[in-house]
Design an enzyme around this catalytic site. Structure first.
Site, mmCIF file in Angstrom:
data_model
loop_
_atom_site.group_PDB
_atom_site.id
_atom_site.type_symbol
_atom_site.label_atom_id
_atom_site.label_comp_id
_atom_site.label_asym_id
_atom_site.label_seq_id
_atom_site.Cartn_x
_atom_site.Cartn_y
_atom_site.Cartn_z
ATOM 1 N N GLY A 47 -44.433 68.548 -4.351
ATOM 2 C CA GLY A 47 -45.788 69.061 -4.435
ATOM 3 C C GLY A 47 -46.598 68.510 -3.281
ATOM 4 N N GLN A 52 -54.253 66.215 1.316
ATOM 5 C CA GLN A 52 -53.233 65.331 1.901
ATOM 6 C C GLN A 52 -52.917 65.708 3.349
ATOM 7 O OE1 GLN A 52 -50.397 65.751 -1.676
ATOM 8 N NE2 GLN A 52 -49.957 63.728 -0.874
ATOM 9 N N CYS A 96 -45.619 59.591 -4.063
ATOM 10 C CA CYS A 96 -46.558 60.504 -3.420
ATOM 11 C C CYS A 96 -46.355 60.421 -1.913
ATOM 12 C CB CYS A 96 -47.982 60.076 -3.781
ATOM 13 S SG CYS A 96 -49.268 61.110 -3.060
ATOM 14 N N LEU A 97 -46.379 61.577 -1.244
ATOM 15 C CA LEU A 97 -46.184 61.568 0.210
ATOM 16 C C LEU A 97 -47.278 60.770 0.922
ATOM 17 C CD1 LEU A 97 -45.073 65.276 0.817
ATOM 18 C CD2 LEU A 97 -43.635 63.236 0.749
ATOM 19 N N HIS A 138 -50.370 65.707 -11.265
ATOM 20 C CA HIS A 138 -50.446 64.835 -10.087
ATOM 21 C C HIS A 138 -51.177 65.548 -8.931
ATOM 22 C CE1 HIS A 138 -48.451 61.867 -7.159
ATOM 23 N NE2 HIS A 138 -48.978 62.793 -6.375
ATOM 24 N N HIS A 142 -55.171 65.167 -7.060
ATOM 25 C CA HIS A 142 -55.497 65.044 -5.628
ATOM 26 C C HIS A 142 -56.755 65.840 -5.287
ATOM 27 C CE1 HIS A 142 -52.368 62.734 -3.670
ATOM 28 N NE2 HIS A 142 -51.394 63.430 -4.236
HETATM 29 NI NI NI Z 1 -49.366 62.947 -4.325
#
Ligand code: NI
Length: 185
Positions: A47, A52, A96-97, A138, A142
């Protein structure tokens, strides 16, 4: 060819912003959405939320089963998503990235009712449970500036403190995990 977008890491103010409602007729979406999807797969994510990659729009891309053996790419794009109902509870390990090398057990609802607009602008009602529900919760977080580390126990927070501080320092230095490859959306 879609572009690889640089991913913001923990400490970057963009990750704490509440993202804006999307105008479905915005022509930018046609260029941007393929880039978002491309970046999710290139970084091996299940995801990815727009802030992000530095884009303050309420758009997430997900493919919860990516990484499972023999799973073919099946990206879904949720525009202006809303979670209307949550029930039950589950705890699973999340990453998480934007928080490389950090993993923690996070409590989530087991089942959610949610809706979103598809790329044609149609609002779709849906339900998810288990792991798929975790991924949506999740990514939805964000969009509201919330990170999974906000949900962990005080003890876990203490254990993660050092690593988070290191990431914050990197963000201050302007280091970005995708800086070496490509830039502007
Ligand atoms: Ni994340």
């Amino acid at each position: 060819m879609p572009k690889l977008l640089p991913i913001r890491i923990y400490g970057d103010a963009m990750l704490r912003k509440k993202s804006k409602e999307v105008d479905i007729d915005d022509p930018y979406l046609k260029i941007y959405i393929p880039n978002l999807i491309h970046t999710m797969y290139a970084r091996d994510g299940v995801g990815l939320a727009s802030n992000q990659v530095g884009v303050e729009l309420r758009i997430i891309a997900i493919d919860p089963w990516w990484g499972l053996e023999e799973h073919k790419k099946n990206p879904r794009v949720l525009i202006n998503p809303e979670i209307h109902h949550r029930e039950g509870a589950q705890v699973s390990e999340e990453g998480c990235l934007s928080l490389p090398d950090i993993f923690a057990k996070v409590p989530r609802a087991m089942k959610i009712c949610y809706s979103y607009q598809d790329q044609a602008g149609k609002r779709i009602e849906a339900e998810a449970e288990g792991y798929e529900a975790v991924v949506i919760q999740h990514e939805y977080d964000h969009l509201n500036g919330v990170l999974f580390t906000d949900h962990v126990s005080t003890l876990t927070k203490l254990m993660l403190k050092r690593k988070l501080k290191d990431l914050e320092a990197k963000a201050r230095d302007g280091v970005n995990i995708a800086d070496d490859i490509d830039t502007e959306p």
